[in-house]
Design an enzyme around this catalytic site. Structure first.
Site, short mmCIF file in Angstrom:
data_model
loop_
_atom_site.label_atom_id
_atom_site.label_comp_id
_atom_site.label_asym_id
_atom_site.label_seq_id
_atom_site.Cartn_x
_atom_site.Cartn_y
_atom_site.Cartn_z
N CYS A 33 0.82 -1.21 0.00
CA CYS A 33 0.00 0.00 0.00
C CYS A 33 0.86 1.26 0.00
O CYS A 33 0.35 2.35 -0.23
CB CYS A 33 -0.93 0.01 1.21
SG CYS A 33 -0.05 0.05 2.77
N ASP A 35 2.32 2.64 2.57
CA ASP A 35 2.25 3.40 3.82
C ASP A 35 3.56 3.28 4.60
O ASP A 35 4.21 2.26 4.56
CB ASP A 35 1.09 2.90 4.68
CG ASP A 35 -0.25 3.27 4.09
OD1 ASP A 35 -0.26 3.93 3.03
OD2 ASP A 35 -1.29 2.91 4.67
N CYS A 58 -3.02 5.12 5.88
CA CYS A 58 -4.48 5.10 5.91
C CYS A 58 -4.99 5.36 7.33
O CYS A 58 -4.20 5.39 8.29
CB CYS A 58 -4.96 3.73 5.44
SG CYS A 58 -4.61 2.44 6.63
N CYS A 102 -2.39 -3.22 8.55
CA CYS A 102 -2.04 -1.89 9.04
C CYS A 102 -1.53 -1.96 10.48
O CYS A 102 -0.63 -1.23 10.86
CB CYS A 102 -3.24 -0.96 8.96
SG CYS A 102 -4.15 -1.07 7.42
FE1 FES Z 1 -1.54 0.16 4.29
FE2 FES Z 1 -3.33 0.69 6.04
S1 FES Z 1 -3.64 0.45 3.90
S2 FES Z 1 -1.24 0.53 6.33
#
Ligand code: FES
Length: 125
Positions: A33, A35, A58, A102
């Protein structure tokens, strides 16, 4: 889809920011993702005295960062290392299955910060 607790921590995250003279810093990212989560700790007598985080991610990543910092504050390094993503997710009243990764970031970033502190300590000794 998100629990009230997740929404509350997302809206009012605790311990946001940086610790410029941190004793340990941990940074982890999720390649899927994109992040990124960074956790800073201040350690005294084996206890996490202060902890802050910066998360580019997110809502669930921000809520889990906030929760993991609250859970780790005041704990010994050994206790902090034992905090699991499951415990963080449970403390938030659960996360949707698709968002469980996450919470991995939060537990991993905390562990990385503790390990970084321990490595730094060895260099100084
Ligand atoms: Fe990647 Fe939440 S979508 S940490």
């Amino acid at each position: 889809m998100y629990s009230e607790k997740v929404m509350e921590h997302f809206a009012n995250p605790r311990n946001v920011g940086e610790i410029p003279d941190a004793d340990g810093v941990g940074e982890v990212g999720n390649p899927d993702c994109g992040d990124i989560m960074k956790i800073y700790i201040k350690v005294k007598d084996n206890i996490i005295e202060d902890i802050k985080f910066k998360t580019f991610g997110c809502g669930a990543a921000i809520a889990t960062s906030s929760m993991v910092t609250e859970m780790a504050k005041g704990k010994s390094l050994e206790e902090a290392l034992k905090l699991s993503n499951k415990q963080v997710a449970e403390a938030l009243g659960g996360l949707p299955p698709i968002k469980m990764h996450c919470s991995n970031l939060a537990a991993d970033a905390l562990q990385a910060a503790v390990n970084n502190f321990r490595n730094n300590e060895q260099v100084i000794k």
